[in-house]
Design a protein around this motif. Structure first.
Motif, short mmCIF file in Angstrom:
data_model
loop_
_atom_site.label_atom_id
_atom_site.label_comp_id
_atom_site.label_asym_id
_atom_site.label_seq_id
_atom_site.Cartn_x
_atom_site.Cartn_y
_atom_site.Cartn_z
N ARG A 112 -28.43 1.12 -20.81
CA ARG A 112 -28.66 1.16 -22.28
C ARG A 112 -27.49 0.52 -23.02
O ARG A 112 -27.68 -0.25 -23.97
CB ARG A 112 -28.87 2.61 -22.75
CG ARG A 112 -30.26 3.14 -22.46
CD ARG A 112 -30.56 4.44 -23.18
NE ARG A 112 -29.66 5.53 -22.81
CZ ARG A 112 -29.84 6.32 -21.76
NH1 ARG A 112 -30.88 6.17 -20.97
NH2 ARG A 112 -28.98 7.30 -21.49
N LYS B 19 -28.78 8.81 -11.56
CA LYS B 19 -29.58 9.09 -12.76
C LYS B 19 -28.69 9.44 -13.95
O LYS B 19 -29.08 9.21 -15.10
CB LYS B 19 -30.55 10.24 -12.49
CG LYS B 19 -31.72 9.85 -11.64
CD LYS B 19 -32.64 11.05 -11.46
CE LYS B 19 -33.90 10.70 -10.73
NZ LYS B 19 -34.80 11.86 -10.60
N ASP C 200 -31.67 -0.68 -13.01
CA ASP C 200 -32.73 -0.13 -13.84
C ASP C 200 -34.08 -0.80 -13.57
O ASP C 200 -35.12 -0.17 -13.71
CB ASP C 200 -32.33 -0.29 -15.32
CG ASP C 200 -33.24 0.46 -16.26
OD1 ASP C 200 -33.56 1.63 -15.98
OD2 ASP C 200 -33.65 -0.14 -17.28
N PRO D 69 -28.51 4.75 -15.91
CA PRO D 69 -29.35 4.49 -17.10
C PRO D 69 -28.52 4.38 -18.38
O PRO D 69 -28.82 3.56 -19.25
CB PRO D 69 -30.29 5.69 -17.15
CG PRO D 69 -30.33 6.21 -15.77
CD PRO D 69 -28.95 5.95 -15.20
#
Length: 175
Positions: free
Chosen positions: A163, A155, A140, A159
């Motif tokens: 998170r 993608k 990231d 991500p």
């Protein structure tokens, strides 16, 4: 803090020399790498917007940029433009490289996070994060993509993992 030196377990050090700003406002992150032993420095990856310039000050560096391999020595420079797949190896012991990243993106934070993960023993002997959540955090921050893995897949997955890693406190190297 400019002048900060990050030393990794394998002896590789990255000195953060600072952020330079051109007359036109363009920012550049300036780093200096001291590499005590030959070996791979970065696997194949690319950046959509960043350019990188590597100037060897001692030793030799083998660079592969878009399937073209060159060896550069003291005083020689390799520039990697946005979207070019690149990877690097140091050839000689005690190599040193000046590294400029334009624009800096989040590379300073990436190097600091990589150092923290390494210091906590959360990377393998090649400096790659062992845990998929740590790897996603690292990905990231690198402002780019791993070569050979479809971008839509990166993608879609990385991500979300980054998170999740942050929610679990993995951004803190003590976890």
């Amino acid at each position: 803090m400019d002048g900060k030196t990050l030393t990794f377990r394998d002896g590789h050090s990255v000195q953060i020399l600072g952020t330079l700003i051109d007359d036109d406002g363009t920012q550049h992150l300036h780093l200096r790498h001291e590499i005590p032993r030959p070996g791979r420095l970065a696997g194949p990856h690319w950046h959509p917007e960043l350019a990188e310039t590597f100037t060897v000050t001692s030793g030799r560096l083998r660079c592969r940029v878009d399937r073209r391999t060159v060896v550069v020595g003291p005083g020689e420079t390799v520039t990697v433009h946005p979207r070019q797949v690149h990877e690097f190896w140091s050839i000689d012991p005690d190599s040193a490289i000046d590294h400029v990243i334009t624009p800096p993106g989040r590379h300073r934070e990436m190097f600091e996070t990589w150092h923290d993960l390494d210091a906590a023993g959360r990377t393998n002997m090649y400096g790659v994060p062992r845990n998929p959540l740590d790897l996603a955090l690292f990905w990231d921050l690198q402002d780019g993509y791993l070569a050979g893995i479809p971008v839509p897949l990166q993608k879609a997955i990385l991500p979300r993992l980054a998170r999740l890693a942050r929610r679990r406190g993995r951004g803190n190297a003590r976890h």
